[in-house]
Design an enzyme around this catalytic site. Structure first.
Site, short mmCIF file in Angstrom:
data_model
loop_
_atom_site.label_atom_id
_atom_site.label_comp_id
_atom_site.label_asym_id
_atom_site.label_seq_id
_atom_site.Cartn_x
_atom_site.Cartn_y
_atom_site.Cartn_z
N ASP A 24 5.64 5.22 3.27
CA ASP A 24 4.90 4.39 2.64
C ASP A 24 4.93 4.62 0.55
OD1 ASP A 24 2.57 3.61 0.67
OD2 ASP A 24 1.25 5.33 0.97
N GLU A 41 2.65 1.43 -7.78
CA GLU A 41 0.99 1.33 -6.48
C GLU A 41 0.41 2.63 -6.79
OE1 GLU A 41 -0.91 0.77 -2.87
OE2 GLU A 41 0.57 2.38 -3.78
N ASP A 86 2.08 -2.61 3.45
CA ASP A 86 1.83 -1.23 3.36
C ASP A 86 1.61 -0.23 4.13
OD1 ASP A 86 1.22 0.84 1.49
OD2 ASP A 86 0.34 -0.57 0.40
N HIS A 95 0.33 9.92 3.37
CA HIS A 95 0.63 10.43 1.69
C HIS A 95 0.52 12.40 2.35
CE1 HIS A 95 -0.92 7.97 -1.21
NE2 HIS A 95 -0.42 7.69 -0.33
#
Length: 397
Positions: free
Chosen positions: A196, A230, A251, A331
């Site tokens: 990401d 972002e 994304d 993440h």
């Protein structure tokens, strides 16, 4: 005969180029605010492809692939910035207190190797819980809380106090980039931090390469857009061309219990925490995926926002959609598969080479002529029981 809405047959993509670009991007640290090197690398990639571009003051890239018509133009956006951390304080024990850049959990920082970027150089270190060694703390290492206030950076320097850190050139506000640790398996699985959104950037550049290599005709101008903020929410709030009528964000998409996303397909997001995406643009992407046999899923993300939300919230009047590569553990230590990256790239090419949603969108304002339609009167369900006349709602007079 080709359906003009579908576009042309899709060429094979250069997956070796995609993988090389992704790995090279992953090797370049780019937490929000420290993105110049990634911008320079990406600009170089565009130059080799012969794609003209401009760079904003802070580093967002706005490229141009000329189409048969200038308007209604479209943008395809991915972001170069990643999560990271920053030094909050120099601690009396010779270690560093940190705060996150972007929104991610400290539990995924624990044990991570990293680089601290000082004013004059780089220092290596490790992010550790405050109580680390079982030989010293016993069972307490399993019961200590999780959070950024419960981790610290052990620097690879002979220091054990605040003065030593200061003498070594470390300061509050130094940027920290965690090692991505990429690993590609022979069966196509890809593990790394920061897929990401560097995997999506690689997919976008590979789609641009396909357009160039095969001389694919574009009905309207396409503007590849690479943003740099972002992860902190502003993203594509700037750098858009005024004539852009459609914007598709690329994304990471989340494969997890309760989600419909797969690591082996592209995802077309119907809604995220900012609300639904444009009905017509989203359904166009679904139709393109079906027409070209592209593996895809539809999904909704409740705890997610993208460049598209930033663009609309900044006051841009444009149709937005979100597509992504299916991945696990966003993440954190992220994982995707070659299948998802290939599917996303093919969907981007299909979109670039297809007709716009509405030619009327070349004007920001217009009449009802050519305006889109979601529900035709004949398609609407008729109630099983006829509604009473309006007067009956008023009661007796």
């Amino acid at each position: 005969m080709n359906d003009p809405a579908r576009g042309i047959p899709l060429p094979a993509i250069d997956y070796a180029y995609l993988e090389e670009t992704m790995l090279q991007l992953l090797a370049i640290p780019s937490p929000v605010g420290l993105t110049d090197a990634a911008v320079r690398y990406t600009a170089g990639r565009l130059e080799v492809l012969g794609i003209p571009y401009e760079i904003t003051r802070r580093g967002a890239i706005r490229a141009t692939l000329k189409g048969q018509a200038a308007q209604p133009a479209r943008a395809v956006v991915a972001h170069l910035d990643t999560l990271g951390a920053m030094v909050k304080s120099l601690k009396p024990n010779g270690r560093l207190e940190i705060v996150p850049i972007g929104h991610w959990s400290a539990r995924f920082a624990e044990g991570g190797r990293l680089t601290i970027f000082t004013d004059h150089g780089q220092v290596r270190g490790t992010c550790l819980p405050l109580k680390t060694s079982g030989h010293a703390f016993g069972g307490e290492i399993d019961t200590q809380p999780v959070g950024w206030e419960h981790v610290e950076i052990r620097v690879d320097l002979p220091v054990d106090d605040h003065a030593g850190l200061e003498a070594a050139g470390l300061n509050v506000g130094d940027w920290i980039a965690f090692d991505p640790q990429p690993e590609i398996q022979p069966d196509g699985y890809i593990n790394s931090r920061y897929l990401d959104d560097k995997a999506a950037v690689a997919a976008l550049l590979t789609a641009c390469k396909a357009v160039r290599d095969h001389g694919l005709p574009l009905p309207v101008d396409v503007h590849p857009l690479l943003t740099i903020t972002e992860e902190i929410g502003s993203g594509a709030s700037a750098a858009l061309h005024g004539e852009i009528a459609e914007m598709v964000s690329l994304d990471i998409s989340i494969a997890a219990p309760g989600q419909n996303t797969s690591e082996h397909a592209a995802t077309i997001c119907m809604q995220d925490m900012s609300g639904p995406f444009d009905y017509h643009l989203t359904h166009k992407l679904i139709a393109l995926a079906k027409a070209h046999g592209i593996a895809h899923r539809r999904d909704i993300f409740r705890y997610y926002r993208s460049d598209s939300a930033a663009a609309v919230e900044a006051g841009n009047d444009l149709r937005t959609a979100l597509i992504g590569f299916g991945a696990d553990a966003s993440h954190a230590q992220e994982r995707t598969h070659r299948d998802a990256l290939e599917a996303l790239t093919r969907l981007v090419i299909a979109y670039m080479t297809s007709e716009p949603v509405a030619r009327r969108d070349c004007r920001s304002m217009g009449s009802l002529d050519g305006f889109t339609e979601q529900l035709c009167p004949g398609d609407m369900a008729v109630p099983a029981t006829p509604l009473p006349a309006p007067e009956s709602f008023l009661g007796e007079r």
